[in-house]
Design an enzyme around this catalytic site. Structure first.
Site, PDB file in Angstrom:
ATOM      1  N   ASP A 118       0.859  -1.184   0.000  1.00  0.00           N
ATOM      2  CA  ASP A 118       0.000   0.000   0.000  1.00  0.00           C
ATOM      3  C   ASP A 118       0.890   1.228   0.000  1.00  0.00           C
ATOM      4  OD1 ASP A 118      -2.371   1.352  -0.110  1.00  0.00           O
ATOM      5  OD2 ASP A 118      -3.044   0.862   1.906  1.00  0.00           O
ATOM      6  N   VAL A 120       0.435   4.179   1.955  1.00  0.00           N
ATOM      7  CA  VAL A 120       0.635   4.885   3.221  1.00  0.00           C
ATOM      8  C   VAL A 120      -0.035   4.139   4.376  1.00  0.00           C
ATOM      9  CG1 VAL A 120      -1.415   6.365   2.882  1.00  0.00           C
ATOM     10  CG2 VAL A 120       0.438   7.152   4.367  1.00  0.00           C
ATOM     11  N   ASP A 122      -1.545   5.164   7.540  1.00  0.00           N
ATOM     12  CA  ASP A 122      -2.027   6.363   8.217  1.00  0.00           C
ATOM     13  C   ASP A 122      -2.543   5.981   9.609  1.00  0.00           C
ATOM     14  OD1 ASP A 122      -3.424   8.676   9.061  1.00  0.00           O
ATOM     15  OD2 ASP A 122      -3.806   9.276   7.012  1.00  0.00           O
ATOM     16  N   THR A 123      -3.797   5.614   9.706  1.00  0.00           N
ATOM     17  CA  THR A 123      -4.344   5.189  10.997  1.00  0.00           C
ATOM     18  C   THR A 123      -4.165   3.689  11.218  1.00  0.00           C
ATOM     19  OG1 THR A 123      -6.539   4.741  10.074  1.00  0.00           O
ATOM     20  CG2 THR A 123      -6.111   6.982  10.875  1.00  0.00           C
ATOM     21  N   THR A 126      -6.965   0.426   7.556  1.00  0.00           N
ATOM     22  CA  THR A 126      -7.066  -0.334   6.307  1.00  0.00           C
ATOM     23  C   THR A 126      -6.135  -1.532   6.318  1.00  0.00           C
ATOM     24  OG1 THR A 126      -7.659   1.663   5.077  1.00  0.00           O
ATOM     25  CG2 THR A 126      -6.853  -0.201   3.798  1.00  0.00           C
ATOM     26  N   LYS A 162       3.030   7.092   8.735  1.00  0.00           N
ATOM     27  CA  LYS A 162       2.869   8.335   9.492  1.00  0.00           C
ATOM     28  C   LYS A 162       3.108   8.064  10.970  1.00  0.00           C
ATOM     29  CE  LYS A 162      -0.354  10.538   6.269  1.00  0.00           C
ATOM     30  NZ  LYS A 162      -1.637  11.256   6.126  1.00  0.00           N
ATOM     31  N   PRO A 194       1.426  11.162  -6.850  1.00  0.00           N
ATOM     32  CA  PRO A 194       1.259  11.631  -8.225  1.00  0.00           C
ATOM     33  C   PRO A 194       0.062  11.019  -8.952  1.00  0.00           C
ATOM     34  CG  PRO A 194       3.167  10.173  -8.034  1.00  0.00           C
ATOM     35  CD  PRO A 194       2.731  10.505  -6.650  1.00  0.00           C
ATOM     36  N   GLU A 196      -2.754  10.558  -7.862  1.00  0.00           N
ATOM     37  CA  GLU A 196      -3.988  11.231  -7.453  1.00  0.00           C
ATOM     38  C   GLU A 196      -4.166  12.561  -8.174  1.00  0.00           C
ATOM     39  OE1 GLU A 196      -3.110  11.618  -3.340  1.00  0.00           O
ATOM     40  OE2 GLU A 196      -3.783   9.611  -2.813  1.00  0.00           O
TER      41      GLU A 196
END
Length: 213
Positions: A118, A120, A122-123, A126, A162, A194, A196
């Site tokens: 994946d 990123v 993040d939390t 996912t 992150k 990029p 996105e």
């Protein structure tokens, strides 16, 4: 104010190249599963660097998961612009999944070393969902095949992790056995990839204007 960090295709390519030796040495993946849509490009780039002489390319399969919800556009035309952002949703939604109904598909997954890719972490919501559901489904497939053979081993690669409190969790054995790799750890910023971008030239210009690290 949302702090944004723009990442270019060139940077993504180099992050994958940098991570490949560690992935080959520690994970030795036989199959990659890309989480769409952010994992597609890194997985494809990685495959070039993971290919060994005399061996076939590592197959890539895809699953689609959605956690982000797009906020209304601030542009008069209604189209998304570099100033628009998304917000984190609260529920993971499957948009695409593996087909485990066929014998051939089950045999392609069971007993393999699988790298989940994946863009990123993040939390971690996912990733937690993906790992748990894939482990569960592949184990069910193994039982359907008679419960024989080695257990499927999952690893995770992300471009960016992150550095923040996570809502989701990865299996402790995965962390203990170093089967998780992030090419870079960042602050809690909004990372603009990029793929996105609707205007790649504008995206690259924004990346150039960022302070060098």
């Amino acid at each position: 104010m949302v702090v944004k960090e723009y990442v270019t295709y060139n940077q993504v390519h180099k992050l994958c190249q940098e991570a490949a030796p560690r992935i080959l040495e520690d994970f030795k993946p036989q199959l990659m599963i890309a989480i769409g849509g952010g994992g597609y490009v890194p997985a494809r780039i990685l495959r070039s660097f993971l290919k060994q002489p005399g061996s076939p390319n590592i197959p890539i399969q895809a699953i689609g998961l959605s956690l982000y919800e797009e906020l209304p556009s601030t542009h008069p035309s209604g189209r998304n612009t570099p100033g628009d952002v998304e917000q984190l949703g609260t529920k993971v939604t499957r948009t695409q999944w593996l087909d485990l109904t066929s014998l051939g598909e089950m045999e392609n997954l069971v007993g393999k070393r699988i790298l989940i890719v994946d863009e990123v972490d993040d939390t971690r919501t996912t990733l937690e969902y993906a790992v748990k559901e894939l482990e569960k489904d592949v184990e069910l497939a193994r039982q359907k095949l008679g419960g024989k053979g080695e257990k499927t081993v999952f690893s995770v690669f992300v471009l960016h992790n992150k550095n923040k409190e996570k809502k989701g969790q990865l299996p402790q054995d995965m962390l203990d056995e170093n089967r998780y790799l992030a090419a870079r750890t960042t602050g809690d910023v909004w990372i603009c990839y990029p793929w996105e971008a609707t205007d790649i030239d504008e995206h690259d210009e924004m990346a150039k204007k960022q302070p060098s690290k």
